[in-house]
Design an enzyme around this catalytic site. Structure first.
Site, PDB file in Angstrom:
ATOM      1  N   LYS A  37      26.154  52.529   9.533  1.00 57.90           N
ATOM      2  CA  LYS A  37      27.438  53.075   9.070  1.00 57.90           C
ATOM      3  C   LYS A  37      27.692  52.805   7.594  1.00 57.90           C
ATOM      4  CE  LYS A  37      29.587  52.962  13.586  1.00 57.90           C
ATOM      5  NZ  LYS A  37      30.754  52.571  14.361  1.00 57.90           N
ATOM      6  N   ALA A  66      32.286  42.179  12.551  1.00 57.66           N
ATOM      7  CA  ALA A  66      32.742  42.526  11.212  1.00 57.66           C
ATOM      8  C   ALA A  66      31.852  43.599  10.605  1.00 57.66           C
ATOM      9  CB  ALA A  66      32.767  41.286  10.320  1.00 57.66           C
ATOM     10  N   ARG A  86      24.389  56.535  24.489  1.00 63.81           N
ATOM     11  CA  ARG A  86      24.759  57.521  25.502  1.00 63.81           C
ATOM     12  C   ARG A  86      25.334  58.800  24.891  1.00 63.81           C
ATOM     13  NH1 ARG A  86      21.837  54.870  28.342  1.00 63.81           N
ATOM     14  NH2 ARG A  86      22.517  53.344  29.843  1.00 63.81           N
ATOM     15  N   GLY A 122      30.300  47.844  10.901  1.00 66.23           N
ATOM     16  CA  GLY A 122      30.869  49.176  10.703  1.00 66.23           C
ATOM     17  C   GLY A 122      31.940  49.542  11.714  1.00 66.23           C
TER      18      GLY A 122
END
Length: 169
Positions: A65, A128, A15, A130
Site C-alpha cells: 500500500k 501500523a 479472497r 497500510g
C-alpha cells in the site's frame, strides 16, 4: 470488458478475486478480476504496465500500500495524508490512488452499529501498516478523543502517530 486485479506479496491467500468475480457475475457486469503477486520493490513498474495490458485498475494489499502510494501521480486527500493507497485506477495515462479501507469500515460501523461513536470514545488499532493508516484518518475525522496503536515495531507506530498529527483533520 473491464479488467481489474488485486496485488500483494504474498497474494495467494487473498479472497478478493473470488468475491469480486462472484459479484461481477451476480450483477451481469462484463468484467474480470484477477490476482498477481508483486514484491514491494516492483510495484511502481508493475502499475505503470497495467494500462497497456488492458487493466482499468487494481486493489493493493500487504505489504504494497505504501509503495503504491509512492507510484501514484495523483491521489485523493485520504492517501496523501498517510502515504498509503489501496485503490488504483488510470486516467489519461496517469496513476490515481485512493484509500477506501477506512471509509468503508466506518460506513459499515454506522450501518450495523448505529451510535457506536457515542459509546466508544477510545479506540485501539492493531498494527501500523497500510490498513491501519487507511482506517486511522476516517476514525479521527469522527473526532474520537483517543486513538491508540499496538504494533510489533514501536518505531512504525510512532511514525504513524506523527504522520497523523501532520495530516489530522
Amino acid at each position: 470488458m473491464k479488467r481489474a486485479l488485486g496485488i500483494g506479496f504474498p497474494f495467494s491467500q487473498a479472497r478478493s478475486p473470488l468475491l469480486h468475480s462472484f459479484w461481477l457475475k451476480e450483477y451481469g457486469i462484463a468484467g474480470e478480476y484477477g490476482r498477481e503477486e508483486v514484491p514491494p520493490e516492483d510495484v511502481a513498474t508493475f502499475l505503470q504496465s497495467l494500462p497497456a495490458r488492458g487493466f482499468a485498475g487494481c486493489n493493493v494489499t500487504i505489504p504494497n500500500k505504501e509503495a503504491a502510494f509512492r507510484a501514484c501521480t495523483h491521489t485523493t486527500p485520504r492517501p496523501s495524508a498517510l502515504e498509503a493507497s489501496y485503490t488504483i485506477w488510470f486516467e489519461n495515462g496517469e496513476i490515481w490512488g485512493d484509500n477506501t479501507d477506512g471509509a468503508g469500515f466506518v460506513a459499515h460501523l454506522d450501518a450495523v452499529h448505529p451510535g457506536w461513536e457515542q459509546a466508544n470514545s477510545r479506540i485501539l488499532l492493531l498494527g501500523a501498516g497500510g490498513g491501519a493508516r487507511g482506517l486511522a484518518m476516517p476514525l479521527l475525522e469522527r473526532k474520537h478523543r483517543r486513538l491508540a496503536f499496538c504494533n510489533r515495531s514501536s518505531d512504525r507506530a510512532r511514525k504513524l502517530a506523527a504522520d497523523l498529527k501532520k495530516g489530522a483533520p
